[in-house]
Design a protein around this motif. Structure first.
Motif, short mmCIF file in Angstrom:
data_model
loop_
_atom_site.label_atom_id
_atom_site.label_comp_id
_atom_site.label_asym_id
_atom_site.label_seq_id
_atom_site.Cartn_x
_atom_site.Cartn_y
_atom_site.Cartn_z
N ILE A 1 0.84 -1.20 0.00
CA ILE A 1 0.00 0.00 0.00
C ILE A 1 0.87 1.25 0.00
CG2 ILE A 1 -1.68 1.33 1.35
CD1 ILE A 1 -2.77 -1.34 2.38
N GLU A 2 1.92 1.25 0.83
CA GLU A 2 2.81 2.41 0.90
C GLU A 2 3.53 2.63 -0.43
OE1 GLU A 2 4.01 3.00 5.55
OE2 GLU A 2 5.43 1.94 4.28
N ARG A 3 3.91 1.55 -1.08
CA ARG A 3 4.61 1.69 -2.36
C ARG A 3 3.67 2.30 -3.40
NH1 ARG A 3 6.94 -3.74 -4.64
NH2 ARG A 3 8.22 -3.53 -2.76
N ASN A 4 2.40 1.90 -3.38
CA ASN A 4 1.45 2.43 -4.36
C ASN A 4 1.10 3.90 -4.07
OD1 ASN A 4 1.27 0.01 -5.77
ND2 ASN A 4 -0.41 -0.76 -4.51
N LEU A 5 0.96 4.22 -2.78
CA LEU A 5 0.59 5.58 -2.41
C LEU A 5 1.79 6.51 -2.31
CD1 LEU A 5 -2.02 4.83 0.43
CD2 LEU A 5 -2.50 5.52 -1.93
N ALA A 6 2.98 5.94 -2.16
CA ALA A 6 4.22 6.71 -1.99
C ALA A 6 4.15 7.58 -0.75
CB ALA A 6 4.53 7.53 -3.23
N THR A 7 3.56 7.05 0.29
CA THR A 7 3.49 7.77 1.56
C THR A 7 3.38 6.78 2.71
OG1 THR A 7 2.43 9.62 2.71
CG2 THR A 7 0.97 8.02 1.71
N THR A 8 3.81 7.21 3.90
CA THR A 8 3.81 6.35 5.09
C THR A 8 2.41 6.30 5.68
OG1 THR A 8 6.11 6.96 5.54
CG2 THR A 8 4.84 6.01 7.36
N VAL A 9 1.87 5.07 5.84
CA VAL A 9 0.51 4.92 6.36
C VAL A 9 0.49 4.34 7.77
CG1 VAL A 9 -0.43 4.65 4.04
CG2 VAL A 9 0.18 2.61 5.36
N VAL A 10 1.65 4.07 8.34
CA VAL A 10 1.73 3.51 9.70
C VAL A 10 2.49 4.48 10.59
CG1 VAL A 10 2.57 1.59 11.11
CG2 VAL A 10 1.71 1.15 8.81
N GLY A 11 1.92 4.79 11.74
CA GLY A 11 2.62 5.66 12.69
C GLY A 11 1.70 6.64 13.38
N PRO A 12 2.20 7.34 14.39
CA PRO A 12 1.38 8.27 15.17
C PRO A 12 0.84 9.46 14.38
CG PRO A 12 3.69 8.39 15.83
CD PRO A 12 3.56 7.20 14.94
#
Length: 380
Positions: free
Chosen positions: A263-274
């Protein structure tokens, strides 16, 4: 804690103004858009180095000027301090403590503590998760100034990792993948570890402060609502954190990153974290954001602000300043009474208003009243 005076130079709509605070309670009187909120904003900057109204220093500088300055003297149990912030249109700030230039924000934070309550704070319940994260981080900075460094480090790592994810997506979509692709993937693993380490520090602190705030807020909420409603507050982390140590949470962080890698590779953004976490407010087990009436939401926010005051006092050992920006007009008579009784004589309070009849005779007699008009301050 007592703020003795504050001096503003080319800040917002003030050219050059000084205020000597002579009472525990100060009422700032004036029509809208005269500069009352700007004065409270200056105190907020001294306390947190942040403004809840803007992220750009340029917005804080009087139009046509290249810099502005806020200077204040505060008296604490351990002595007196003079604090000064110089803001520049270039974005570079200067901080001074007792006429000595400081090189780290940590040396400045903690000399003034303040809780601001404005008519905009209903967004704490109704607004986006980002508003609640900023609120929580601002509170933590006052309780634990080192947190300013911790959250800044996390966001720095997050930006670097997001930049790398954009490179990875571009390389992955390239029909002629270069040998650099696997090298970039290896670099991402290093950023994963840093993100998990920094993110765990942020998540655990946020969760702990919510746990400390909840019983205080519940006590105030029962008092204001007449014990008719039950308030609950939950920190919603995308990593399971209950009763776990740092190492365990960090490992779960890394596992979640691995699970979301495609998912992160497709969106090019970090989706896990505070940076994706939220705070949930419930009244009688229903989400206040969706099911709470306007009156219930106002009661909730009022209880939270009073709990903040109490928590800061418990941690730092003396009462913080209370900044009330156009709040009374938004509260019904019962909530006004609860608020004014709660702060009576305990906290140094600066409160803005457009009408003095909002206050009873005793409040007016014991308050310093200052008139604010077009960026100029007059004793009333």
């Amino acid at each position: 804690m007592y703020l003795k005076n504050i001096h503003l130079y080319t800040f917002r709509n003030y050219y050059k103004q000084s205020v000597n605070l002579q009472s525990q309670k100060t009422i700032l009187l004036g029509n809208n858009a005269q500069g009352k909120s700007n004065l409270l904003e200056a105190i907020e900057l001294l306390a947190t180095l942040k403004s809840h109204r803007t992220r750009r220093d340029q917005d804080l500088i009087l139009e046509g000027e290249k810099s502005s300055q806020i200077t204040a003297n505060v008296e604490r149990i351990y002595g007196q301090s003079e604090l000064s912030i110089t803001l520049r249109s270039s974005g570079k700030r200067s901080l001074m403590l007792n006429h000595e230039k400081l090189h780290r924000h940590l040396e400045f934070l903690g000399h003034i503590n303040a809780v601001e309550f404005s008519c905009l704070d209903l967004d704490l319940v109704r607004g986006s998760p980002e508003i609640r994260r900023i609120w929580l981080d601002t509170l933590l900075i006052q309780l634990e100034p080192i947190y300013a460094h911790i959250i800044n480090q996390y966001h720095k790592i997050l930006r670097q990792r997001n930049s790398l994810l954009k490179i990875i997506r571009k390389q992955f979509n390239d029909s002629k993948k270069s040998d650099n692709f696997m090298t970039t993937i290896s670099q991402l693993k290093l950023w994963d570890e840093q993100l998990a380490e920094a993110g765990t520090r942020v998540t655990r602190r946020r969760n702990r402060v919510i746990q400390r705030l909840v019983p205080l807020a519940q006590k105030w909420h029962k008092s204001i609502s007449g014990k008719a409603e039950l308030l609950d507050i939950n920190y919603l982390s995308n990593i399971t954190i209950e009763n776990e140590n740092h190492q365990t949470i960090q490992q779960r962080f890394l596992e979640k990153i691995e699970q979301r890698s495609i998912i992160e590779r497709n969106l090019a953004t970090t989706v896990v974290g505070p940076h994706r976490d939220d705070v949930e407010f419930n009244i009688n087990k229903n989400q206040a954001k969706f099911y709470g009436s306007q009156g219930q939401q106002r009661t909730l926010v009022l209880a939270i602000k009073l709990a903040e005051l109490q928590l800061i006092e418990d941690v730092i050992g003396e009462p913080p300043l209370l900044l009330l920006d156009d709040v009374l007009a938004e509260l019904d008579h019962n909530r006004q009474k609860q608020l004014l009784e709660a702060i009576q004589g305990k906290f140094q309070t600066l409160i803005t208003t457009t009408h003095l009849p909002t206050f009873d005779t005793e409040w007016l007699k014991s308050s310093q009243i200052i008139k604010v008009e077009r960026g100029k301050i007059f004793q009333f």
